[in-house]
Enzyme design. Structure first.
Site, short mmCIF file in Angstrom:
data_model
loop_
_atom_site.label_atom_id
_atom_site.label_comp_id
_atom_site.label_asym_id
_atom_site.label_seq_id
_atom_site.Cartn_x
_atom_site.Cartn_y
_atom_site.Cartn_z
N ASP A 453 0.82 -1.22 0.00
CA ASP A 453 0.00 0.00 0.00
C ASP A 453 0.85 1.27 0.00
O ASP A 453 0.40 2.31 -0.47
CB ASP A 453 -1.01 0.01 1.15
CG ASP A 453 -0.41 -0.24 2.50
OD1 ASP A 453 0.81 -0.45 2.59
OD2 ASP A 453 -1.16 -0.24 3.49
C1 LAN Z 1 3.53 -1.13 10.18
C2 LAN Z 1 3.39 0.29 9.87
C3 LAN Z 1 2.74 0.61 8.57
C4 LAN Z 1 1.78 -0.46 8.11
C5 LAN Z 1 0.84 0.01 6.98
C6 LAN Z 1 1.55 0.58 5.77
C7 LAN Z 1 -0.08 1.10 7.52
C8 LAN Z 1 -0.01 -1.18 6.60
O1 LAN Z 1 -1.02 -0.79 5.69
C9 LAN Z 1 0.82 -2.35 6.15
C10 LAN Z 1 1.71 -2.82 7.30
C11 LAN Z 1 2.62 -1.72 7.89
C12 LAN Z 1 3.78 -1.54 6.95
C13 LAN Z 1 3.19 -2.11 9.25
C14 LAN Z 1 3.48 -3.53 9.57
C15 LAN Z 1 3.85 -3.84 11.03
C16 LAN Z 1 4.69 -2.76 11.68
C17 LAN Z 1 5.98 -2.60 10.93
C18 LAN Z 1 3.88 -1.45 11.61
C19 LAN Z 1 2.55 -1.49 12.31
C20 LAN Z 1 4.74 -0.53 12.42
C21 LAN Z 1 5.29 -1.40 13.57
C22 LAN Z 1 5.00 -2.87 13.20
C23 LAN Z 1 6.12 -3.82 13.63
C24 LAN Z 1 5.68 -5.26 13.42
C25 LAN Z 1 6.49 -3.55 15.07
C26 LAN Z 1 7.51 -4.46 15.62
C27 LAN Z 1 6.86 -5.54 16.35
C28 LAN Z 1 6.90 -6.83 16.03
C29 LAN Z 1 5.80 -7.68 16.47
C30 LAN Z 1 8.00 -7.43 15.25
#
Ligand code: LAN
Length: 727
Positions: A453
């Site tokens: 996205d």
């Molecule tokens: C994110 C941040 C952005 C998010 C969007 C782009 C909004 C979404 O549409 C796709 C997935 C994504 C890229 C995403 C995936 C998981 C993340 C990276 C996070 C929520 C930010 C933090 C999270 C990450 C997994 C945190 C670390 C924790 C673990 C359990 C490894």
């Protein structure tokens, strides 16, 4: 490593001089906070509005003439928000929320003998003090959550490492809560792991994390390269560190923590019995019977490992750690894998190595100083995500055409141009990566991960800026846009939907092996309405501008994606959000998609049901308010307060669906306008985002981009409704 600190009881005032903090923005959107020690340095590098705003200091930006209508409110909003744009064109921002990240930075750095600067540690302490739960002094999995062993055990250890005395009232209170919850023995698996690295939890208390899985053939349905990318990049260094049973050397603090963290005598704990011991307050995804059985078998294997097999697994895991570090210039995919990789590299290569120094440098990118102190962020920023939304908002509302905004849009376009990834990863197939050529990631180009996205929103933003405005140069060539399209077309799953970073690679039953207990749906990729929408709306806009490029593929992709969206609607009418809270977030995306194929309130049952669902949730004051608990439960949970950002999502949904009745929209607009502050900004309200079902995460820039977008769009929309009802 740190001298004990004499910390007062109150954390309401900064522990450092806030007029000395500066946010440095460089190298394609990296942002790092620095503390200036001398007056000369401060004079040479004065604090700007961005620093002051994020530090919670007065920005002294002027009061604006009160808005008489939604468009003026949107314009005022942008007049303010423009001041928060960095010189390179993006909008830096805090990305806090999770409360299990800072301890990873503190513990991981401590066991690697990598210090933090004195001002940093003081502000980390303050942050933890400020975030302690007002009711019981513990911490939860995220800033708004109830106290858990995971949050309390880890943050308690962090405070102690940072130099806070065990008898400080904050520690005394947190310890009492930890003990009430049963003590650290019942910490979930990721907590057991961190505490084992710190040598305050016995490795025998962990379920096995065998590195041997990496040397099994790739075609196996459970091979870790098929897991969701975050789970596997965390598992890589975990399996290495487990394989070598890394633990910090015993010292006084460690000996003392062994006494403080537990309700029982540390040396009499039956460790193997703790492997599946997880406090109820923490538990979201209990182990499956299959997972428990596998652990019994693997535990037996640990008693008689095959040394060459173990060695091969450990070496393979280490190789993957190095490849990941090199692919991402040591940013790594996310904050958890970052710190595990750092510990692994420090252990293997020592403090004089290049890897150690690079990890130390890039560790800074995850740290953020906010008004309550220094925190660790969910990624190295949300750069692309924030630029993507505000630029589209400005073009769609017409604010982009105002002379006063042109420079800012040109800068945003430059940033978008610089941040598109133009090659595949350095180590592509060897590190099991999807292609990246043509992608935009969530944060910076350096971090370098394709997100479906983000590529969609990045491409949309570029097309809006380059093709809808007459004053912008064509910085991103048609070829590069086609690269983005090619990449997105590789990301569609057989059911028509799009997942987050990759195709779904593993079977659904892998979820039965979820070891994390505190998160749901983390073992494989899943399709998301949000991701699907960003991709197909960008393809649809692209098709309008470049109708001859892969027209057939694009048509088919959009068609099948819409089928997926129809299928994922909840019977009540909304869609469940996975990355924002929750129904208001995802429904906005889904209705945007449907509008693209002409499905609106008047023409489509699906769209009508969604509108009725939202209208049914509108509150007396005209707004909407949904709790993060909706994401845990998959069912609507009302928030105690109306939320501006969610109100904007709901109204955007109605407008996408061409909802014919003006009254609910007008009331919502009034509500959002009434909450605008005299300088054009909006105050921070409840947390906006979520991940893995249970963990809330902050998108503080949303309080600017979505009100500006919604108000500007609603202005024209309501005028249209009036004329159409007159005619
Ligand atoms: C994110 C941040 C952005 C998010 C969007 C782009 C909004 C979404 O549409 C796709 C997935 C994504 C890229 C995403 C995936 C998981 C993340 C990276 C996070 C929520 C930010 C933090 C999270 C990450 C997994 C945190 C670390 C924790 C673990 C359990 C490894």
């Amino acid at each position: 490593m740190y001298e004990p600190l004499n910390i007062g009881h109150s954390a309401s005032e900064p522990f450092t001089d806030y007029s000395r903090w500066r946010l440095l923005v460089n190298d394609g959107g990296r942002h790092t906070w620095h503390y200036l020690r001398t007056d000369e340095e401060c004079a040479k590098w004065p604090q700007n509005s961005i620093d002051k705003f994020w530090l919670g200091m007065k920005t002294n930006l002027p009061e604006l003439p009160p808005a008489q209508n939604p468009m003026e409110a949107a314009r005022n909003g942008y007049t303010f928000y423009k001041n928060l744009q960095a010189h390179d064109g993006h909008w830096p921002g805090e990305y806090g929320g999770p409360m299990f990240l800072l301890p990873g930075f503190v513990i991981g750095s401590y066991v690697s003998e990598m210090g933090f600067k004195d001002e940093e540690r003081r502000e980390m302490i303050r942050y933890l003090m400020n975030r302690a739960h007002p009711d019981d002094g513990g911490w939860g999995i995220h800033v708004e959550g109830h106290s858990t062993v995971f949050g309390t055990g880890l943050n308690y250890a962090a405070l102690r490492i940072l130099g806070v005395d065990a008898e400080h009232p904050v520690c005394v209170r947190a310890r009492a809560t930890l003990h009430k919850l049963g003590g650290a023995a019942a910490i979930p698996s990721w907590g057991k792991f961190w505490l084992s690295l710190l040598n305050v939890y016995d490795w025998e208390g962990n379920n096995p994390v065998p590195p041997e899985l990496w040397v099994l053939p790739d075609w196996l349905p459970f091979h870790p390269h098929r897991w969701w990318i975050h789970t596997r990049t965390v598992y890589v260094p975990m399996s290495f560190l487990y394989g070598v049973r890394f633990k910090a050397e015993e010292n006084d603090l460690i000996l003392s923590l062994r006494e403080e963290l537990y309700v029982q005598d540390y040396y009499t704990i039956d460790w193997p019995a703790q492997r599946n011991n997880v406090c109820k307050a923490d538990l979201y995804a209990p182990h499956s019977a299959l997972f428990d059985t596998i652990n019994i078998v693997l535990s037996a294997y640990e008693q008689c490992i095959l040394p060459p097999f173990r060695r091969a697994g450990v070496e393979k895991a280490y190789e993957l750690i190095v490849l990941e570090d090199e692919n991402t210039e040591y940013q790594t995919l996310g904050p958890v894998s970052k710190m595990f990789n750092l510990v692994a590299r420090a252990y293997r290569e020592g403090p004089d190595s290049y890897a150690y120094k690079q990890h130390k440098l890039k560790r800074q990118d995850f740290m953020w100083v906010g008004k309550d102190g220094m925190m660790a962020c969910g990624t190295n920023g949300s750069q692309l995500w924030d630029v993507g939304f505000i630029t589209q908002a400005l073009v769609e509302t017409g604010l982009a055409k105002l002379e006063e905004n042109k420079d800012s849009l040109l800068k945003a376009l430059e940033w978008l141009n610089d941040s598109q990834i133009q090659q595949d990863p350095q180590h592509h197939h060897t590190s099991y990566r999807h292609s990246t050529k043509g992608a935009w990631g969530f944060s910076t180009k350096e971090q370098g991960y394709t997100v479906s996205d983000c590529t969609g929103e990045g491409l949309k933003a570029v097309m809006y800026l380059q093709n809808h405005l007459d004053f912008t140069p064509k910085l991103v060539s048609e070829r590069r846009m086609c690269d983005a399209v090619d990449l997105m077309l590789t990301l569609q799953n057989p059911n028509g939907g799009f997942a987050s970073y990759e195709l779904i690679r593993g079977p659904k039953w892998l979820e039965w092996l979820n070891p994390a207990e505190v998160f749901g749906d983390i073992m494989t990729e899943y399709c998301y309405p949000e991701c699907t929408t960003s991709v197909i709306t960008s393809l649809a806009i692209f098709r309008k501008h470049y109708p001859y490029y892969r027209a057939h593929d694009i048509d088919r992709t959009i068609r099948t994606a819409i089928t997926y969206l129809h299928g994922s609607q909840k019977p009540e009418g909304g869609w469940v959000g996975s990355w924002g809270i929750c129904f208001t977030y995802a429904t906005q995306f889904a209705l945007e998609s449907l509008s693209l194929v002409g499905e609106t309130y008047e023409t489509s049952e699906v769209s009508r049901r969604a509108c009725e669902f939202l209208i049914g949730k509108q509150r007396k004051d005209g707004g909407w308010g949904e709790s993060y608990k909706s994401c845990e439960q998959g069912a609507w949970v009302e928030h105690a307060e109306t939320q501006v950002v969610q109100t904007c999502w709901a109204v955007m949904s109605l407008m996408y669906a061409r909802y014919p009745h003006p009254e609910p929209i007008a009331r919502a607009v009034q509500m959002v306008m009434s909450r605008q502050l005299p300088d054009g900004s909006w105050a921070q309200e409840a947390i906006e985002g979520v991940f893995n079902k249970t963990c809330a995460i902050a998108y503080p820039n949303f309080k600017f981009s979505f009100p500006i977008w919604m108000l500007g769009k609603a202005h024209g929309y309501m005028a249209d409704l009036k004329t159409s009802s007159l005619s």
